[in-house]
Design an enzyme around this catalytic site. Sequence first.
Site, PDB file in Angstrom:
ATOM      1  N   MET A  30       0.843  -1.203   0.000  1.00  0.00           N
ATOM      2  CA  MET A  30       0.000   0.000   0.000  1.00  0.00           C
ATOM      3  C   MET A  30       0.875   1.248   0.000  1.00  0.00           C
ATOM      4  O   MET A  30       0.388   2.348   0.285  1.00  0.00           O
ATOM      5  CB  MET A  30      -0.933  -0.007   1.204  1.00  0.00           C
ATOM      6  CG  MET A  30      -1.894  -1.201   1.170  1.00  0.00           C
ATOM      7  SD  MET A  30      -3.429  -0.911   2.043  1.00  0.00           S
ATOM      8  CE  MET A  30      -2.823  -0.652   3.692  1.00  0.00           C
ATOM      9  N   TYR A  32       4.058   3.991   0.912  1.00  0.00           N
ATOM     10  CA  TYR A  32       4.751   4.572   2.060  1.00  0.00           C
ATOM     11  C   TYR A  32       5.826   3.571   2.491  1.00  0.00           C
ATOM     12  O   TYR A  32       5.881   3.104   3.633  1.00  0.00           O
ATOM     13  CB  TYR A  32       3.785   4.911   3.205  1.00  0.00           C
ATOM     14  CG  TYR A  32       4.244   6.116   3.986  1.00  0.00           C
ATOM     15  CD1 TYR A  32       4.186   7.381   3.418  1.00  0.00           C
ATOM     16  CD2 TYR A  32       4.779   5.987   5.260  1.00  0.00           C
ATOM     17  CE1 TYR A  32       4.643   8.497   4.106  1.00  0.00           C
ATOM     18  CE2 TYR A  32       5.240   7.089   5.956  1.00  0.00           C
ATOM     19  CZ  TYR A  32       5.162   8.338   5.372  1.00  0.00           C
ATOM     20  OH  TYR A  32       5.614   9.431   6.052  1.00  0.00           O
ATOM     21  N   HIS A  37       9.215  -3.387   3.482  1.00  0.00           N
ATOM     22  CA  HIS A  37       8.811  -3.611   2.083  1.00  0.00           C
ATOM     23  C   HIS A  37      10.024  -3.944   1.215  1.00  0.00           C
ATOM     24  O   HIS A  37       9.977  -4.842   0.376  1.00  0.00           O
ATOM     25  CB  HIS A  37       8.153  -2.349   1.506  1.00  0.00           C
ATOM     26  CG  HIS A  37       6.885  -1.923   2.181  1.00  0.00           C
ATOM     27  ND1 HIS A  37       6.775  -0.747   2.890  1.00  0.00           N
ATOM     28  CD2 HIS A  37       5.668  -2.498   2.249  1.00  0.00           C
ATOM     29  CE1 HIS A  37       5.540  -0.617   3.349  1.00  0.00           C
ATOM     30  NE2 HIS A  37       4.848  -1.672   2.984  1.00  0.00           N
ATOM     31  N   GLY A 148       4.900 -10.391   3.646  1.00  0.00           N
ATOM     32  CA  GLY A 148       5.707 -10.296   4.858  1.00  0.00           C
ATOM     33  C   GLY A 148       5.096 -11.055   6.034  1.00  0.00           C
ATOM     34  O   GLY A 148       3.875 -11.071   6.204  1.00  0.00           O
TER      35      GLY A 148
HETATM   36  P1  AMP Z   1       1.492  -2.920   3.509  1.00  0.00           P
HETATM   37  O1  AMP Z   1       2.037  -1.861   2.612  1.00  0.00           O
HETATM   38  O2  AMP Z   1       1.537  -2.579   4.949  1.00  0.00           O
HETATM   39  O3  AMP Z   1       0.156  -3.450   3.054  1.00  0.00           O
HETATM   40  O4  AMP Z   1       2.494  -4.152   3.378  1.00  0.00           O
HETATM   41  C1  AMP Z   1       2.815  -4.688   2.134  1.00  0.00           C
HETATM   42  C2  AMP Z   1       3.615  -5.948   2.332  1.00  0.00           C
HETATM   43  O5  AMP Z   1       4.806  -5.638   3.060  1.00  0.00           O
HETATM   44  C3  AMP Z   1       2.881  -7.032   3.130  1.00  0.00           C
HETATM   45  O6  AMP Z   1       3.183  -8.310   2.591  1.00  0.00           O
HETATM   46  C4  AMP Z   1       3.454  -6.862   4.507  1.00  0.00           C
HETATM   47  O7  AMP Z   1       3.399  -8.034   5.285  1.00  0.00           O
HETATM   48  C5  AMP Z   1       4.895  -6.494   4.176  1.00  0.00           C
HETATM   49  N1  AMP Z   1       5.502  -5.798   5.307  1.00  0.00           N
HETATM   50  C6  AMP Z   1       5.082  -4.650   5.893  1.00  0.00           C
HETATM   51  N2  AMP Z   1       5.858  -4.352   6.963  1.00  0.00           N
HETATM   52  C7  AMP Z   1       6.773  -5.349   7.057  1.00  0.00           C
HETATM   53  C8  AMP Z   1       7.834  -5.634   7.967  1.00  0.00           C
HETATM   54  N3  AMP Z   1       8.096  -4.850   8.999  1.00  0.00           N
HETATM   55  N4  AMP Z   1       8.568  -6.750   7.751  1.00  0.00           N
HETATM   56  C9  AMP Z   1       8.287  -7.582   6.719  1.00  0.00           C
HETATM   57  N5  AMP Z   1       7.292  -7.366   5.834  1.00  0.00           N
HETATM   58  C10 AMP Z   1       6.542  -6.273   5.999  1.00  0.00           C
END
Ligand code: AMP
Length: 281
Positions: A30, A32, A37, A148
């Site tokens: 998403m 940011y 990421h 993640g």
């Molecule tokens: P998001 O942008 O928060 O929807 O996350 C996008 C992807 O990045 C998802 O697969 C999350 O699990 C992964 N992700 C976000 N934060 C972390 C983190 N601290 N460590 C590992 N993967 C992450």
Amino acid sequence: MKIIRTIREMQEWSDAKRRAGATIAVVPTMGYLHEGHLSLIDTARKNGADTVIVTIFVNPTQFGPNEDFACYPRDFEHDSRLCEEKGVDVIFAPEAQEMYPEDSSTWVVEEKLSKGLCAKTRPTHFRGVTTVVSKLFLATLPHLAVFGQKDGQQARAIKRMVRDLNFPIRIVISPLIREPDGLARSSRNKYLSEEEHRNALSIFRGLTKLKADIDSGRTDLAALLAELRASIEAAGGVVDYIEAVDAETLEPKTSVEGSMMFPVAAYFGKTRLIDNILVER
Ligand code: AMP
């Protein structure tokens, strides 16, 4: 690095790459973007991808009516600079109208792992996730997709969906990345005041202690969970849930054995944080 905004162009680009013999990975996000990421991009490469697509889409259907969709942090310039530096091939960043026609009426629903844990307070969240991830897969046509461990329940639900619907895509779960002080990296950490951030470290400290206790032989599961809860509450956190579950099926654990995941969701101020630790016994 290419920036693609439409599904048609994305499909044509991936189709041409596939015909040229490329192995394509998609990393759905998403935006940011942070180190968490970026580590998924490294994991994609380690798993054989020679072409990496990062999707950036703040998906409205996975937010509840009183959640932070409108104020979710966005910074496309910053994100595209990081992706460029990381050697990403394409950012796929569609507008909401491109992903969801106004009369869109189809959902992809996983009915087992999408229940419990986060679904208790976010009942429509996973339906939004499985639907958008399916749509992102059909737009980007990848061979593998990286998620993640930070979102442990989400990754398991997506794995199950991919198995059940026969998506020809390998799902790779990448380790949880933390800030140097131990807080799980998250785009939502930006909402925390300095004091809330300090207090939120109680989650990592509690999880680390729980793992150390199990590693040194403790088996009193209820007491271990109660201690974790108490340490988060002592730091001012309001616990949404703390559980012991099987690391693959997410079934609740009643004893300390096998592959376990200990997921936590807690509020610090208005911000809801999630974290987890994996423990093998
Ligand atoms: P998001 O942008 O928060 O929807 O996350 C996008 C992807 O990045 C998802 O697969 C999350 O699990 C992964 N992700 C976000 N934060 C972390 C983190 N601290 N460590 C590992 N993967 C992450």
